[in-house]
Write a protein that holds these residues in place. Sequence first.
Motif, short mmCIF file in Angstrom:
data_model
loop_
_atom_site.label_atom_id
_atom_site.label_comp_id
_atom_site.label_asym_id
_atom_site.label_seq_id
_atom_site.Cartn_x
_atom_site.Cartn_y
_atom_site.Cartn_z
N GLU A 107 -32.65 -56.74 -0.76
CA GLU A 107 -32.76 -57.82 0.21
C GLU A 107 -32.26 -59.15 -0.34
O GLU A 107 -31.61 -59.92 0.38
N ASP A 113 -33.01 -50.90 3.02
CA ASP A 113 -33.16 -52.16 2.29
C ASP A 113 -34.62 -52.56 2.14
O ASP A 113 -35.32 -52.74 3.13
N SER A 146 -33.61 -61.22 7.31
CA SER A 146 -33.72 -59.87 6.77
C SER A 146 -34.34 -58.98 7.83
O SER A 146 -35.17 -59.43 8.62
N SER A 181 -40.11 -54.43 6.45
CA SER A 181 -39.77 -55.62 7.25
C SER A 181 -40.50 -55.60 8.58
O SER A 181 -40.79 -54.53 9.14
#
Length: 330
Positions: A99, A92, A130, A284
């Motif tokens: 996301e 992702d 996330s 992330s």
Amino acid sequence: MIKTKGNIPAVGEIRTADGFLFLEASTDGMFALGKNGVTDIVSTGDRKMELIGFENGNTLAYVKSEMGYPAYYPLHAAEYQKPAKAVLMDLDGTSVHSEEFWIWIIQMSIASLLGNPKFELEQADLPFVSGHSVSEHLSYCIRKYCPDKSLETARQYYFEHTNREMQAIMEGHGRKNAFVPAPGLKDFLYELKAQNVKIGLVTSGLYEKAWPEILSAFQSLGMGDPKEFYDAIISAGYPLRKGEPGTLGELSPKPHPWLYAETCRVGLGISFEERNNVIGIEDSGAGICSIRLAGYPAIGMSGGNIEKSGTKGLCNYYCDSFEEILDILF
């Protein structure tokens, strides 16, 4: 005087300009500055992980938990060395832009909990919804917006919304552009294959949400079966539901090291001693922490929440495109 920089042995110079926060003690009270050889204690900007540096050159990382199961890990120095033996890639945000879709699912789940269909998450919530597990995301939102509600009920709503929306997408009438391959992904993956570099796909997503994503991306790119293409694919497994068995995945995902460690050590057969010939790619903050805790050098991709989460200082490199990454690798 407020401290603005320090040194964490496995990382190097630590600065507030990179999003770190300096602490007098770890939040669990286990360590304090100037005691037992502790030289610096810092937190990532999102306060999800703390680093404790020692005068003997060791570093411990304290990973917090919304679920009540924090953990300590050693943090090893990591420096990429050619030739590349493997590239570990997040799904992702890194491989597939999805996301916004999953944040929307979290938002709908909390809206259902509140009985308020107009509920919307705030911009400040994004680093916390996330990159982590479903339960971590939901626990954060419950604590902030509806502390009287249960995680179990939130998970029920989450899977109701997920199953409905995924079914609609597979039938061709769901949310448009939910899963879009990242620009340059196809050429990047084929170049890794041409260079005989092993490729591992790593996601904190549960299998039932992760697999349709990568399958959709490969179909749109005309790349065939992802199970045949990747050398290893590791997800957070299968969710626990009443009457059905689940697998480990809600307490051990990113920022914990296990998904990346298992992909490389078990899936690709690369030993810990060879870790500097491996590189992980993430967009992330939780993913960057996971890569580093597993012992691998990390490349941060712009466009995610790395800067907002205050984890950019843990990246060995920070890139805007896959082309930039190829220049680093080869």
